[in-house]
Design a protein around this motif. Structure first.
Motif, short mmCIF file in Angstrom:
data_model
loop_
_atom_site.label_atom_id
_atom_site.label_comp_id
_atom_site.label_asym_id
_atom_site.label_seq_id
_atom_site.Cartn_x
_atom_site.Cartn_y
_atom_site.Cartn_z
N VAL A 24 0.86 -1.18 0.00
CA VAL A 24 0.00 0.00 0.00
C VAL A 24 0.90 1.22 0.00
O VAL A 24 1.93 1.24 0.66
N GLY A 25 0.55 2.21 -0.77
CA GLY A 25 1.40 3.39 -0.82
C GLY A 25 0.84 4.42 -1.77
O GLY A 25 -0.34 4.38 -2.13
N THR A 26 1.67 5.34 -2.17
CA THR A 26 1.22 6.40 -3.06
C THR A 26 2.08 6.42 -4.31
O THR A 26 3.25 6.04 -4.29
N ARG A 27 1.47 6.86 -5.38
CA ARG A 27 2.17 6.96 -6.66
C ARG A 27 1.77 8.30 -7.26
O ARG A 27 0.64 8.47 -7.71
N ALA B 252 -3.48 6.21 -5.14
CA ALA B 252 -3.18 4.80 -4.87
C ALA B 252 -2.07 4.27 -5.76
O ALA B 252 -1.98 4.61 -6.94
N SER B 253 -1.25 3.42 -5.18
CA SER B 253 -0.18 2.81 -5.97
C SER B 253 -0.50 1.35 -6.30
O SER B 253 0.20 0.73 -7.08
N ASN B 254 -1.56 0.83 -5.69
CA ASN B 254 -1.88 -0.58 -5.85
C ASN B 254 -3.35 -0.68 -6.27
O ASN B 254 -4.18 0.09 -5.79
N LEU B 255 -3.64 -1.60 -7.17
CA LEU B 255 -5.00 -1.68 -7.70
C LEU B 255 -6.03 -1.98 -6.62
O LEU B 255 -7.15 -1.47 -6.67
N PHE B 256 -5.67 -2.80 -5.63
CA PHE B 256 -6.64 -3.10 -4.58
C PHE B 256 -6.84 -1.91 -3.66
O PHE B 256 -7.94 -1.68 -3.16
N GLU B 257 -5.78 -1.15 -3.45
CA GLU B 257 -5.90 0.07 -2.68
C GLU B 257 -6.87 1.01 -3.38
O GLU B 257 -7.76 1.62 -2.76
N LEU B 258 -6.74 1.08 -4.72
CA LEU B 258 -7.63 1.90 -5.51
C LEU B 258 -9.06 1.41 -5.35
O LEU B 258 -10.00 2.21 -5.20
N LEU B 259 -9.22 0.08 -5.34
CA LEU B 259 -10.55 -0.49 -5.22
C LEU B 259 -11.20 -0.13 -3.89
O LEU B 259 -12.40 0.14 -3.82
N VAL B 260 -10.40 -0.12 -2.83
CA VAL B 260 -10.94 0.25 -1.52
C VAL B 260 -11.52 1.66 -1.57
O VAL B 260 -12.66 1.90 -1.16
N GLY B 261 -10.72 2.59 -2.11
CA GLY B 261 -11.21 3.96 -2.22
C GLY B 261 -12.42 4.05 -3.13
O GLY B 261 -13.39 4.75 -2.85
N TRP B 262 -12.37 3.33 -4.22
CA TRP B 262 -13.44 3.30 -5.22
C TRP B 262 -14.78 2.91 -4.59
O TRP B 262 -15.79 3.58 -4.76
N GLU B 263 -14.76 1.80 -3.83
CA GLU B 263 -16.01 1.33 -3.25
C GLU B 263 -16.43 2.17 -2.05
O GLU B 263 -17.63 2.33 -1.80
N LEU B 264 -15.46 2.71 -1.32
CA LEU B 264 -15.81 3.59 -0.21
C LEU B 264 -16.55 4.81 -0.73
O LEU B 264 -17.50 5.30 -0.11
N SER C 89 -24.33 -4.36 8.34
CA SER C 89 -24.83 -4.79 7.03
C SER C 89 -23.85 -4.43 5.93
O SER C 89 -23.60 -5.22 5.02
N ILE C 90 -23.30 -3.24 6.00
CA ILE C 90 -22.32 -2.81 5.00
C ILE C 90 -21.10 -3.73 5.05
O ILE C 90 -20.55 -4.12 4.02
N ALA C 91 -20.68 -4.08 6.27
CA ALA C 91 -19.55 -4.98 6.40
C ALA C 91 -19.88 -6.35 5.81
O ALA C 91 -19.06 -6.97 5.14
N SER C 92 -21.11 -6.80 6.06
CA SER C 92 -21.48 -8.13 5.60
C SER C 92 -21.59 -8.21 4.09
O SER C 92 -21.35 -9.27 3.51
N LEU C 93 -21.93 -7.11 3.44
CA LEU C 93 -22.03 -7.20 1.99
C LEU C 93 -20.68 -7.06 1.30
O LEU C 93 -20.60 -7.05 0.08
N GLY C 94 -19.63 -7.02 2.09
CA GLY C 94 -18.31 -7.16 1.51
C GLY C 94 -17.73 -5.90 0.94
O GLY C 94 -17.06 -5.94 -0.09
N LEU C 95 -17.98 -4.76 1.58
CA LEU C 95 -17.41 -3.53 1.08
C LEU C 95 -15.90 -3.52 1.34
O LEU C 95 -15.47 -3.81 2.45
N PRO C 96 -15.09 -3.23 0.32
CA PRO C 96 -13.65 -3.16 0.57
C PRO C 96 -13.34 -2.16 1.65
O PRO C 96 -13.94 -1.09 1.72
N GLY C 97 -12.39 -2.49 2.48
CA GLY C 97 -12.07 -1.64 3.63
C GLY C 97 -12.65 -2.22 4.90
O GLY C 97 -12.28 -1.83 5.99
N LEU C 98 -13.58 -3.17 4.79
CA LEU C 98 -14.11 -3.86 5.95
C LEU C 98 -13.81 -5.35 5.79
O LEU C 98 -13.54 -5.82 4.70
#
Lengths: 112, 617, 491
Positions: free
Chosen positions: B76-79, B132-144, C377-386
């Motif tokens: 995990v890091g920055t680019r 994000a420097s890593n695709l999964f890191e990007l995904l975390v931000g994306w879904e958040l 519920s948000i955690a259970s639906l698999g949100l990245p970061g949880l």
């Protein structure tokens, strides 16, 4: 006399006794048939003892055993038949079915 | 300085947590941590921009080992490079202005602290996607971001409309995100690593696998950036508070899809099929959304459809290898669209309704809002010297240069859309601000407070100022944006500008003239019967409902029925069968002693005979 | 240390079962025993050598039944340690809410079985602890459960007993082929000397046995009823720990000891896993939108879906997939445990967990409870970061490139279908939240004074929330521990 003749007679008597046990309705007749089977066995025992002539005379000894046991058994059996007759007015064996397993009544109550 | 890029997502996240748990206890209220977090992030982003200036191609990367996953270790890091710095500044600016604006717009809302925290969290998530420097890191931000969008669109959750819109937004984008996730697997698997650096470094030949991966990534892009066929959530998302529409659904989240394509551009260059797909979708969306905007009565929905259309412009730019032009349009769009939304918010707050048929004549009562909105409108339509003109023309120029079927299509559709855009923009301005007020006479029409008008003025300045970077050389966009190999430089030809300006003036004049004939009526009424399919957005929503939603619900009910009646019935049936068998066997116990004795005799006979036979053998 | 880990709850169960303490003291005593067990588990974790996660540590190896070749063999490694900690934590949190002396005794007895299963290293011992769990859970459901508890409890115990019986036969087949019950020896042997046919027979029997427990579609139908009728504590432990025992059995026994069977059965397992995911998602959707659906039933079905991801991860037979399965296990235990606690809280306050009767507006009426339900519920639906994301993602990643010898097209198809499952999971959870959390409070509840989550409740639930976020942000908490052990599993 050959052993086999005594055995044959015994087998025939036993067969008649089995028929009596399985097919007679009257409880006393049934007991009589049981006696017949016991005595058939007795005949066998005595016949074998006469044929083999062993020192302990085991056959005769056991025949006496059987006679005593049969007498006791008939005594108890007749007492039971008498008690049943007093209670149920009948000695027909096929009318005495209290030991039957009946289907349980299905209770919808889920707490059972 | 670039090593401190991690502060960009961290600060607003911290502000979100503080604001949520201690917001009311801070002096000044929940706005303080939100403004502070975003404000400091803004300063950091400026410093970052300064650090990359002049050498936008240099990438500054720093990462720490995060977690082992099976065979490899994720980092995990920055680019940080030029693109990252520029977009980060844009995000921070818009977020900060929206937070300031919200202090007045959302004043009196009992859940303001939750709102401010969610906006901060959203800002953190978007910045995480950016650095994000890593695709999964990007995904975390994306879904958040998707989560924050859901929470914020559903902010007024007491109303059915907001609840429905929030769910629709989340589910539609989640659908795209499922494809995005698999796209990450494919692309990362192909490159042997999930680091963005490794993925963009010479992705190899035009393989089928890489193309599949790129197309799958496009799935997420289409969802997040509301392109056809996953565009249906954005107009409904207008149920959320207007500052949110400005931040999330104009400037940042929807632009994230475009940003990702730009970030991973070498992958897309190696998979031309994906770019063609993107181009086709962009063409359909561009013109279709513009036409629908023409028929909408709700002011926010007009802007929403306009956003969909403008995002398609950006996508089209990237599809014809006009990388710099596409990003430039992303930046200018952020400025003028956020401006328009905030101006709309200002209007809505005053008149209390979204419908343009109940507005009119507001230019006298709300002069600042009017002027700034006019600037935004001009930028949106594409009138030089406003920023939107040059960015749009850059894209059209790139399409022209690309040539081929795709380039020509984009060019033609782009020009047509310029016409329609000018039309709906003019319609929007005349119906809202010109003429006489058509609404409730009781409403007190007044200008919005300074805290709301100041951001408007700042954004209007940006909408004009951003036109400058197209000037040659030293001041050019190239100072901060380094176009990847194989893309066309930003190039604006005078001829092209003249053509589109001509089209804009033509359409604008036509709508204005139509309006003058009957100032109280909707100029679009001249379309007559043709208006209905436009107003119904070509029936896409209704189609989805009939083709997907309803069958899905029926299937779900069917599954539940089979589970209860079929699978579970089989289990319960086994119990019933066992009882049944037992019942059958029970019949042997009929109480008749002679029957028992018969059985005994037969069994003994069978045993004896059996044993004798066995012994005899 | 391990012996103390098992002995403490056993002692506690005995004490509480025999000594007639008043209810308040029983609660304190029980929680004390559970807390002490948790402390012991933490000590075991602290003493664990994380560099040698593949090796069994804290080993106990005594003579037990020499006539049948069974030894009392216990130990922890990188795979069992997270599960042991999860179990101990969940039991402590449950014990804090139990008020009945006998119920507390039953819970502690349950803990002995659960912990024993995860630390057993002898097949017969494993079976014993596997079965020890059944009677206390039956009692928990049958005595303290809902209105239809008896049929649900009976179905639960008979179904899982059937599975365990088949599993035992599988164990005996393996014993017949290898001559040993020792799990470490069998893992080292890695199927050497056992013919493919025997492996397949044993593997199939065990697959059915573990599959009933996991639960694997179509052997899952005991779960919704058991969860709906169980008391809160029963549901939390059932979902949080008991389900893990099935998948743990797959990872601990089938994968290392029967590699050829694992390869033969993997496609079937993968297909059934994905069938479970999709089936559960659709059933949950129908429940979330239906009339008079029980919230607990919905969460129970969602467990079937989550465990489907875990089983898919195992079916890939790769390091990535199995790591995904293990972290998915822990994450599911934490998140679904939390969900059941919350629904239990709702049920205590509203005396119903029916979606229609509850109406909407939980977030307005009880902000803390409603907010936590939203987070869970948000955690259970698999949100990245949880936490829930990692299990799903790694299972999908593993399925995208499964082990050599497995059909790639099949598994890539399964990846696509399972990804569709993630979308459906979001659909039904959001539909549930929309009906329960958001919206307007119905007339029925508007006037009633209902207390929000109290400090006591929050103390019990906060550790789970913290873990859900913590594992989501630092999955290394679990993955680093199990990494070397998983690599050792696959030989």
């Amino acid at each position: 006399m050959h052993l086999s003749m005594a055995l044959l007679l015994s087998a025939l008597l036993f067969g008649v006794g089995v028929y009596g046990v399985l097919a007679r309705r009257n409880a006393i007749a049934l007991l009589m048939a049981v006696e017949l089977m016991l005595n058939a066995a007795n005949l066998d025992l005595v016949a074998f003892d006469a044929w083999f002539k062993d020192t302990l005379h085991a056959g005769q000894v056991f025949a006496l055993f059987v006679v005593v046991v049969a007498a006791a058994e008939v005594g108890v059996g007749l007492a039971i038949v008498l008690a049943v007759f007093r209670l149920r007015e009948t000695v027909a064996v096929d009318e005495l079915r209290q030991l039957a397993d009946v289907d349980p009544v299905v209770r919808v109550d889920a707490d059972s | 300085m670039t090593h401190a890029a991690w502060l960009l997502p961290a600060l607003p996240a911290l502000a979100a947590v503080l604001g949520l748990f201690a917001g009311t206890r801070v002096a000044g209220g929940p706005a303080v941590p939100a403004l502070a977090g975003t404000g400091v992030a803004f300063v950091v982003s400026l410093l970052l921009l300064g650090a990359v200036e002049g050498s936008p191609a240099t990438v500054h990367e720093s990462a720490v080992a995060w977690t082992p996953i099976g065979g490899q270790t994720l980092h995990v890091g920055t680019r940080v490079d030029g693109l990252v710095a520029v977009v980060a500044v844009m995000v921070c600016v818009v977020a900060l202005l929206v937070q300031v604006y919200s202090t007045a717009y959302m004043a009196g809302d009992p859940r303001y602290s939750v709102y401010a925290a969610e906006v901060s969290l959203f800002t953190a998530a978007m910045l995480l996607v950016v650095v994000a420097s890593n695709l999964f890191e990007l995904l975390v931000g994306w879904e958040l971001m998707g989560l924050c969008s859901y929470l914020l669109v559903g902010h007024y959750w007491q109303t059915e409309g907001a609840r429905a819109a929030a769910v629709k937004a989340f589910v539609t984008t989640r659908f795209g995100d499922a494809a995005f996730l698999i796209g990450i697997f494919v692309v990362g698997g192909h490159a042997g690593s999930f680091e963005i650096g490794d993925v963009v470094r010479s992705p190899g030949s035009h393989g089928a696998v890489l193309t599949a991966g790129a197309v799958l990534l496009l799935g997420g892009v289409i969802g997040k950036s509301a392109q056809f066929p996953l565009h249906v959530w954005l107009p409904d998302a207008m149920a959320g508070p207007t500052p949110i529409s400005a931040l999330i659904h104009a400037a940042t989240m929807v632009a994230a899809g475009i940003f990702v394509v730009a970030r991973l551009y070498p992958v897309f260059l190696a998979a031309p099929v994906a770019l063609t797909v993107l181009g086709i979708i962009a063409c359909i969306t561009m013109l279709g959304a513009a036409l629908v905007a023409l028929a909408e009565d709700d002011l926010k929905r007009v802007l929403a459809w306009s956003t969909v259309s403008q995002l398609a412009y950006m996508a089209a730019g990237l599809a014809v290898r006009g990388w710099t032009a596409g990003i430039y349009h992303l930046l200018t769009h952020a400025a003028f669209k956020a401006l328009l939304f905030l101006a709309a918010g200002s209007v809505l707050r005053t008149v209390g309704t979204n419908l343009m048929s109940e507005m009119g004549g507001l230019r006298r009562a709300m002069p600042v809002t009017f002027v700034t909105a006019l600037v935004g409108a001009a930028a949106l339509a594409g009138l030089p010297p406003f920023a939107g003109a040059f960015s749009k023309d850059g894209i059209l120029d790139a399409a022209h240069e690309r040539g081929g079927a795709l380039g020509t299509a984009v060019y033609a559709v782009g020009l047509a859309t310029v016409l329609v855009t000018a039309a709906y923009v003019t319609r929007m301005v005349v119906r809202t601000f010109l003429g006489d007020y058509r609404g409730n006479a009781q409403t007190r029409l007044h200008e919005s407070p300074l805290v709301m008008t100041a951001p408007l003025v700042l954004l209007a300045t940006a909408a004009v100022g951003l036109g400058l970077p197209v000037l040659p050389d030293g001041w050019g966009v190239a100072r901060w944006l380094d176009a990847p190999l194989g893309t066309t430089e930003l190039h604006v030809a005078a001829g092209g500008v003249a053509l589109s300006t001509g089209l804009v003036l033509l359409a604008g004049a036509a709508v204005y003239a139509l309006w003058r004939r009957n100032p109280a009526a909707d100029p679009v009424a001249v379309l007559g019967r043709a208006r209905r399919p436009l107003a119904a957005a070509f029936g896409v929503d209704a189609f989805y409902d009939r083709a997907i939603v309803r069958p899905l619900h029926a299937l779900a009910r069917g599954v539940l029925r089979v589970d209860d009646g079929g699978l579970d019935a089989a289990v319960e049936g086994s119990g019933a069968t066992a009882s049944g068998l037992g019942g059958g066997l029970r019949r042997l116990q009929n109480g008749n002693v002679q029957a028992y004795a018969s059985g005994l005799v037969i069994a003994v006979l069978a045993l004896v005979i059996g044993v004798s036979l066995a012994v005899a053998r | 240390m391990i012996a103390i880990l098992l002995g403490l709850p056993a002692l506690g169960a005995l004490v509480l079962g025999l000594v007639p303490l008043p209810s308040r003291s029983a609660r304190i005593v029980g929680t004390a025993f559970a807390a002490a067990t948790f402390v012991v588990a933490v000590v075991v974790a602290a003493r664990f050598d994380y560099g040698a996660g593949a090796r069994m540590q804290d080993v106990v190896d005594d003579r037990w039944l020499p006539a049948v070749g069974v030894r009392f063999h216990l130990g922890v490694d990188g795979i069992s340690l997270p599960l042991v900690l999860l179990t101990a934590l969940l039991v402590v949190l449950c014990a804090a809410t139990v008020a009945d002396r006998l119920m507390m005794s039953v819970v502690l007895l349950l803990e002995v079985g659960m912990l024993g299963t995860f630390v057993a290293l002898d097949l017969v011992l494993f079976f014993v602890f596997f079965e020890v769990v059944l009677i206390p859970m039956y009692v928990l459901i049958a005595v303290w459960g809902g209105p239809r508890r008896r049929p649900a409890a009976t179905k639960f115990i008979l179904f899982t007993l059937l599975g365990s019986g088949l599993m035992l036969v599988g164990f005996l087949v393996m014993y017949g082929a290898t001559g040993t019950f020792d799990m470490t020896a069998l893992a080292r042997a890695h199927g050497r000397g056992v013919t493919a046919g025997t492996q397949l027979l044993a593997g199939t029997l065990m697959m059915v046995g573990f599959g009933v427990k996991s639960p694997m579609w179509p052997l899952h139908t005991w779960l919704p009823d058991a969860h709906t009728e169980a008391p809160t504590v029963g549901s939390v432990l059932l979902a949080g720990v008991l389900l893990k025992m099935g998948t743990y059995g797959f990872v601990r026994i089938v994968v290392p000891d029967l590699p050829s069977a694992a390869h033969d059965l993997a496609p079937a397992l993968g297909c059934l896993a994905v069938a479970g995911i999709l089936w559960a998602c659709l059933a949950c959707l129908a429940l979330a939108r239906g009339e008079h659906a029980d919230l607990k039933r919905l969460i129970a079905f969602s467990s079937v879906g989550h465990m489907g991801f875990v089983l898919l991860g195992i079916a890939t037979l790769t390091s990535v997939g199995i790591q995904g399965a293990l972290i998915g296990n822990v994450a599911h235990g934490v998140i679904t445990g939390l969900l059941f606690f919350l629904v239990g809280g709702v049920k205590d306050r509203f005396h119903t967990s029916d979606v229609t009767d509850l109406g909407g507006g939980l977030l307005a009426k009880l902000p803390a409870l409603g907010g936590l339900l939203l987070v869970a519920s948000i955690a259970s639906l698999g949100l990245p970061g949880l936490a829930g994301f990692w299990g799903e993602m790694l299972a999908l990643l593993g399925s995208y490139s499964p082990a050599a010898g497995l059909s790639r097209p099949l598994f890539v198809t399964l990846t696509g279908l399972a990804a569709a499952g993630t979308v459906l999971t979001a659909v039904y959870f959001l539909a549930m939240l929309r009906r329960v959390d958001f919206g307007v409070v119905t007339d029925r509840w508007r006037g009633e004074r209902i207390t929000d989550a109290a400090a006591v409740d929050l103390v019990a639930w906060t550790p789970l929330v913290v873990l859900a976020v913590g594992i989501g942000v630092w999955p290394g908490l679990v993955l680093r521990v199990s990494e070397s052990a998983v690599r050792g599993l696959l030989g």
